[in-house]
Design an enzyme around this catalytic site. Structure first.
Site, PDB file in Angstrom:
ATOM      1  N   HIS A 293     -13.371  19.115   4.824  1.00 43.79           N
ATOM      2  CA  HIS A 293     -12.715  19.787   3.892  1.00 43.79           C
ATOM      3  C   HIS A 293     -11.617  20.839   4.170  1.00 43.79           C
ATOM      4  O   HIS A 293     -10.624  20.912   3.503  1.00 43.79           O
ATOM      5  CB  HIS A 293     -13.805  20.859   3.135  1.00 43.79           C
ATOM      6  CG  HIS A 293     -14.541  19.891   2.134  1.00 43.79           C
ATOM      7  ND1 HIS A 293     -15.907  20.043   1.865  1.00 43.79           N
ATOM      8  CD2 HIS A 293     -14.349  18.672   1.271  1.00 43.79           C
ATOM      9  CE1 HIS A 293     -16.345  19.277   0.987  1.00 43.79           C
ATOM     10  NE2 HIS A 293     -15.460  18.141   0.866  1.00 43.79           N
ATOM     11  N   GLU A 534      -5.137  -8.516 -13.568  1.00 47.46           N
ATOM     12  CA  GLU A 534      -5.430  -8.707 -12.144  1.00 47.46           C
ATOM     13  C   GLU A 534      -5.827 -10.159 -11.977  1.00 47.46           C
ATOM     14  O   GLU A 534      -5.485 -10.654 -11.113  1.00 47.46           O
ATOM     15  CB  GLU A 534      -6.497  -7.948 -11.576  1.00 47.46           C
ATOM     16  CG  GLU A 534      -6.022  -6.456 -11.837  1.00 47.46           C
ATOM     17  CD  GLU A 534      -7.072  -5.339 -11.267  1.00 47.46           C
ATOM     18  OE1 GLU A 534      -6.898  -4.839 -10.299  1.00 47.46           O
ATOM     19  OE2 GLU A 534      -8.092  -5.536 -12.191  1.00 47.46           O
ATOM     20  N   ASP A 558      -4.470  -7.313  -6.718  1.00 50.84           N
ATOM     21  CA  ASP A 558      -5.179  -8.366  -6.969  1.00 50.84           C
ATOM     22  C   ASP A 558      -4.779  -9.552  -7.540  1.00 50.84           C
ATOM     23  O   ASP A 558      -5.065 -10.562  -7.267  1.00 50.84           O
ATOM     24  CB  ASP A 558      -6.283  -7.667  -7.763  1.00 50.84           C
ATOM     25  CG  ASP A 558      -7.318  -6.974  -7.007  1.00 50.84           C
ATOM     26  OD1 ASP A 558      -7.723  -7.345  -5.919  1.00 50.84           O
ATOM     27  OD2 ASP A 558      -7.701  -5.634  -7.603  1.00 50.84           O
ATOM     28  N   CYS A 605       1.098  -1.647 -11.634  1.00 54.36           N
ATOM     29  CA  CYS A 605       0.836  -0.288 -10.744  1.00 54.36           C
ATOM     30  C   CYS A 605       0.183  -0.937  -9.209  1.00 54.36           C
ATOM     31  O   CYS A 605      -0.357  -0.130  -8.657  1.00 54.36           O
ATOM     32  CB  CYS A 605      -0.160   0.321 -11.550  1.00 54.36           C
ATOM     33  SG  CYS A 605      -1.691  -0.764 -11.623  1.00 54.36           S
TER      34      CYS A 605
END
Ligand code: PEP
Ligand code: MG
Length: 826
Positions: A293, A534, A558, A605
């Protein structure tokens, strides 16, 4: 009722945290008490607690028994017997820790023989500052102290403080504080502390024993992620101890008074947040990994950071000024003047790149002839949204929400998801945000869902296909999105859709969730619904899909693998994975024209969107939007302005008619060169009055400037090309002139760069090795014999004193450019 399942542990690494997570998730479905007994060492632990399971120290081939007692023991027995036989032995897949490997270090640095420590790259950027050591706080100082509060009181106070902090925080900082609240309420932590206290230990001792026990358990885990939680446990323990013992003086305030690089063994997130960021320039950590973190926070605040450096290696340099390069993964100790100059130059160049990009940030994305195409950002967590908009995003084209569900032991609840979606929508203002529902399964498994191990995950149980089984999880996500939709322009996108039946099912679920919200009087906002394209089958029934949804976004990653039957992650077939295949382009054409025939919006995208080489084809395809990683946005906006949209359209159609990938590439290459390129000679590549101290500085700056001007996107590689030539023979031509040069793939726009120096630098050991005028040629490999033609033309001209003198005495950059243009007939 009591039942018992006997089994042998077949896990090569025993029951460590990861398989324990699996088993716990299965057991938690039943109300019966379920205990794991290790018959080798007689250890027992609750099978509904990860920490207890890990604590049984169960190793490979240990005989074990799972004892089930309670009302649903029968059902639990049936399920667990099968699970332990068939699935449990398979659930310990190795976690692949990405080895990014060492970066090749620039020769303009290495030639100065710097004293470097190689380190793990955690947060990019270069920092300069005084080395300050952050001394670990020894929790043991509390050991003998008497608490003035009970555990419950201390916990209550820490909780309130954390809630207050969370309210003031945003982004990652807020998420981390919330995670700490979770730890504070962790069952095991609470049971352990209370247990030690009721055994007569002081509160301090109880907390310390608990930290030790949990740390030991976590450190045994083979999961880097779980190991990195140790620091979070320590953080909470320290806060509890300090609250319960206000009289104990612990200096947690570590005051920075000048630009500093902090070195620490461990730095908890709270300790990091306590550092004055006006002075904190960089971090060197011994142990942190990339998911710690503290490191996540460092990235969020743009603080360069590296890890894997022993404190002792730097100890004697405390108080000295040094440099950290988080991108190269180095710490430069005791920098000589030349080394310091290298880093200062590099910092200056990085600033220039930022400034150059900022010119395009707020410009609307459009082609030279004014055709608009939205350039949006792909994000995976909330904190990225704000920085994506700062980098020029015109929307969020893909919010990969599955990342919210990963690296944890339970799914985020509705409120946590609502907060995340709301934060992104608020950061977007009136720009659209496409929230993709969880794309889980396949290559993105989640331990706690216990999805089956599959031989062919990409063709298997993933994304929308798992929603019916995990209906509650899907409904929770839809509720959170619908509620958050009140705060901005929300588009919901469903991954991996292949049939009309699937999208109709999703729409029915949306109606159910909306009805529930209406019944509860819970307000929610309007959304648009879309699908990811996709799976190629969608392209054949675009007309049908247009009746069902509002928009489409092509997942080229994909879509390429499904169209070409090439696993996107398999190196053996990587050569076959190519989105320039004419078949892919035709599929793209079918999807876009299918959508636009019905006035539907269609974006893209996948990674292809950020591939600048392919940009003219994507423009030509007629897409409404391209969504990409935020750092690519400004360069893409800049590149877009070089293209004419009609010419791109013609190119795309021609490419669709090609027979092979090579034909498409040749067409693209010819097109790119025919478009108005950046000119070979331009004032942006002329640097006058240069105060360089060395040949290295000259080359670093000239190549770096090509990065600033968007002429190369791989500065390091291009610099290596220049040095490669330099190592064969010196490019100093005498009379104070040098022509370093390369013919390379690493330059996008062929360029002639010029540096006129205020004082000569040594270029080579020859007698005539001093140089005060550098003409650097970086020419694209695909431009025929241009390289040799310019080089020999220049060499011939430089023989003449009048040519040299003119270059040395001209007063402006523009004069030099037009003189060279006419002299070299360019
Ligand atoms: C894609 O497939 O192109 C896509 C954007 O989705 P992901 O990479 O998350 O599978
Ligand atoms: Mg995908």
């Amino acid at each position: 009722m009591k039942k018992e399942v006997a089994f042998t542990c077949e896990l090569p690494n025993g029951i460590h945290a990861r398989p324990a997570n699996h088993l716990e998730a299965v057991c938690r479905q039943f109300s019966s008490d379920i205990t794991l007994k290790n018959l080798r060492n007689e250890n027992t632990g609750s099978a509904k607690s990860v920490l207890s399971l890990v604590g049984t120290d169960t190793l490979l081939n240990d005989p074990c028994s799972l004892i089930i007692e309670g009302d649903d023991a029968e059902a639990a027995f049936d399920m667990l017997a099968t699970y332990l036989r068939e699935e449990f032995p398979l659930c310990d897949e190795e976690i692949v820790v990405m080895d990014e490997g060492d970066v090749t270090l620039p020769q303009s640095l290495m030639n100065h023989n710097p004293t470097l420590i190689r380190a793990k790259r955690l947060s990019a950027g270069i920092a300069k500052g005084k080395l300050i050591r952050y001394n670990d706080i020894e929790l043991s100082v509390f050991e003998q102290e008497i608490a003035s509060l009970t555990f419950e009181q201390a916990k209550q106070q820490v909780t309130e403080t954390l809630i207050d902090k969370a309210e003031l925080a945003s982004g990652q900082e807020k998420e981390i504080i919330k995670a700490h609240l979770g730890i504070l309420n962790d069952e095991t932590l609470n049971e352990k502390v209370s247990g030690f206290v009721s055994n007569g230990e002081s509160l301090a001792k109880a907390i310390l024993l608990t930290v030790a026990a949990i740390t030991e358990t976590l450190m045994q885990s083979s999961s880097a992620y779980l190991k990195e939680r140790v620091l979070d446990i320590k953080d909470i323990a320290l806060q509890l101890l300090m609250t319960a013992h206000p009289h104990v003086e612990v200096t947690t305030d570590f005051t920075l008074t000048e630009p500093s690089i902090v070195i620490a063994n461990d730095l908890t997130p709270s300790q990091f947040l306590g550092l004055d960021r006006a002075f904190l320039q960089g971090l060197i950590l011994t142990q942190a990994g990339s998911t710690s973190h503290t490191v996540i926070l460092a990235r969020a605040f743009n603080i360069p950071a590296v890890s894997g450096v022993e404190i002792d290696a730097c100890a004697k340099h405390e108080g000295e000024t040094l440099f950290v390069d988080g991108g190269l993964g180095i710490v430069a100790l005791a920098p000589s003047d030349a080394v310091a100059t290298y880093f200062e130059r590099a910092m200056w160049l990085a600033e220039q790149v930022k400034a150059a990009e900022s010119e395009y940030l707020n410009l609307q994305a459009q082609t030279k002839d004014g055709h608009k195409i939205e350039i949006a950002a792909n994000i995976a967590c909330t904190v990225e949204a704000e920085s994506a908009f700062a980098k020029g995003a015109e929307g969020i084209g893909l919010f990969r929400t599955e990342m919210l569900f990963m690296d944890r032991s339970t799914a985020p609840d509705e409120q946590e998801q609502f907060d995340a979606y709301k934060e992104v929508l608020e950061a977007a203002g009136d720009k659209a945000v496409i929230i993709r529902t969880m794309d889980i399964g396949g290559d993105k498994p989640l331990d706690y869902l216990n999805l089956p191990h599959e031989h062919n995950p990409f063709l298997g149980y993933r994304a929308v296909r798992i929603y019916p089984q995990f209906l509650a999880l899907f409904h929770t996500q839809l509720r959170a999105i619908l509620r958050a939709a009140q705060y901005g322009h929300t588009k919901v996108m469903i991954p991996m859709i292949q049939s009309i039946e699937e999208i109709r099912w999703v729409k029915a679920q949306l109606e159910i969730v909306k009805a529930e919200l209406t019944n509860d009087n819970t307000p929610f906002g309007a959304i648009e619904l879309g699908i990811m394209v996709e799976i190629p089958s969608v392209a054949f029934i675009m007309d049908q899909f247009c009746k069902e949804v509002d928009f489409f976004s092509i997942g080229s990653n994909d879509m390429t693998q499904y169209l070409l039957a090439v696993d996107r992650d398999n190196d053996n077939v990587a050569k076959l994975y190519n989105s320039l295949a004419p078949s892919f382009l035709r599929l793209l054409r079918a999807v876009v024209s299918g959508a636009q025939a019905h006035d539907k919006w269609v974006g893209l995208c996948g990674e292809l969107g950020a591939n600048k080489k392919v940009l003219p084809l994507l423009v030509g395809a007629g897409l409404n939007e391209l969504s990409m990683a935020a750092p690519s946005i400004a360069p893409t906006k800049a590149a877009l302005r070089q293209f004419d949209s009609e010419a791109c359209k013609a190119l795309f159609n021609e490419a669709c008619d090609c027979a092979t990938i090579a034909d498409v590439e040749a067409l693209l290459e010819a097109f790119t060169q025919s478009q108005e390129d950046k000119p070979l000679l331009d004032v942006e590549c002329v640097l006058l009055d240069c105060d360089f101290n060395s040949k290295e500085e000259a080359i670093q700056t000239l190549v770096g400037n090509l990065g600033v001007r968007g002429r190369t996107h791989v500065v390091n590689e291009l610099e290596a090309d220049i040095w490669a030539r330099e190592s064969v023979f010196t490019t100093g031509l005498g009379n104070g002139f040098a022509i370093p040069h390369t013919k390379s793939d690493n330059i996008a726009h062929s360029s002639i760069s010029i540096a006129r120096l205020n004082k000569p630098v040594i270029w080579s050991d020859d007698e005539d090795g001093a140089v005060e005028f550098v003409i650097m040629l970086t020419l694209n490999k695909n431009q025929g014999d241009q390289h040799m033609r310019i080089f020999s033309g220049l060499a011939r001209k430089l023989i003449h004193e009048s040519f040299r003198n003119t270059l040395k005495t001209m007063t402006t950059e523009a004069e030099i450019i037009s003189y060279l243009q006419s002299e070299l007939s360019l």
